[in-house]
Design an enzyme around this catalytic site. Structure first.
Site: not given
Length: 296
Positions: A142, A236, A266
């Protein structure tokens, strides 16, 4: 019909919605992994990496000359080492490598470029420890994926030796939030939406340009970077970040592998002990890293 394993995680997340308070948000990230114990053969060693808190993890089969340098997710504002420890250790197991996870400084207390400075310090720490650059996999999830990419861009500009490969899990590489999936996947992403990501970006940038290549590497010249594996879930809002990044990397003559995992949300790797595709995707990452760090 019984819910799928990833749907069970969706139900769990829905039962603990994101709070408004930053301290409580950080505690929620910790809690995501609270139920996942480390296997008994995992060794954890906290260290000081030239001033940056960090920790080694390893399993008995780990080759100490191969290292995954891992930068955690959490939108640049949360995500202590313990929240990702079990997943990082499993990635190391799959890659037959040791892992070094960095506890880089967080916004808003420490906005850009504090996290990038700490990531560079951690990489230099490995070099000073005698680890060959070609035996380092620079990895991140991320925000940590965007940070890993910004780190290797900074290394290239400084003329420092680059790592052997990059492993980017759902990398956030566009803090201006221009990807089409930011809206097209909004209804199916249980963790990240435009409003929340915009808030995180503002806290991290603290006035810096959201289009700058060291905060939004989607805008960078990627020429000369090492081979990369990009993994992302189909459910996502950050899907388009990964797809666009893979296209740009390929156009820059980089060996790039893009894996889009159907139905995954995610940070699904965090739930690998409950989610079969979490285990499979970590195994795939391990195979990629092991092969690249062995020169294959």
């Amino acid at each position: 019909m019984a819910p799928s394993d990833i749907d069970v995680i969706r139900i769990r997340l829905a039962a603990h919605p994101r709070p408004a308070d930053l301290t409580e948000r950080r505690a929620r990230v910790d809690a995501l992994a609270a139920d996942y114990a480390l296997p008994p053969d995992v060794r954890v060693e906290p260290i000081d990496a030239h001033g940056v808190p960090a920790e080694w993890t390893s399993t008995p089969a780990a080759n100490g000359e191969r290292v995954i340098l891992f930068l955690h997710g959490g939108g640049y504002v949360s995500g202590p080492l313990k929240s990702h420890r079990h997943m990082v250790a499993q990635a190391g197991r799959e890659a037959l490598a040791s892992t070094l996870a960095l506890g880089y400084r967080l916004a808003p207390e420490h906005p850009f470029p504090a996290a990038l400075d700490d990531a560079l310090t951690g990489y230099r720490f490995l070099l000073a420890s005698g680890i060959a650059p070609a035996r380092i996999a620079l990895a991140g999830e991320s925000a940590g994926g965007g940070l890993a990419l910004a780190t290797v861009l900074s290394l290239r500009e400084a003329g420092l030796p680059l790592p052997g490969c990059l492993w980017l899990s759902s990398p956030w590489v566009d803090l201006a939030l221009t990807g089409a999936s930011m809206d097209s996947k909004a209804a199916v992403d249980p963790l990240l939406g435009r409003t929340y990501l915009s808030e995180l970006a503002s806290l991290y940038l603290n006035g810096a340009d959201a289009l700058g290549p060291l905060v939004s590497p989607i805008n960078a010249d990627l020429a000369g970077l090492p081979p990369m594996l990009i993994q992302v879930g189909s459910a996502e809002t950050l899907l388009d970040d990964s797809v666009r990044l893979a296209a740009l990397a390929g156009a820059a003559d980089i060996a790039v592998h893009l894996e889009i995992w159907p139905h995954m949300i995610h940070a699904w790797h965090l739930f690998y002990q409950d989610v079969a595709d979490g285990r499979r995707s970590l195994a795939s990452a391990g195979t990629f890293i092991e092969s690249r760090l062995d020169g294959r």
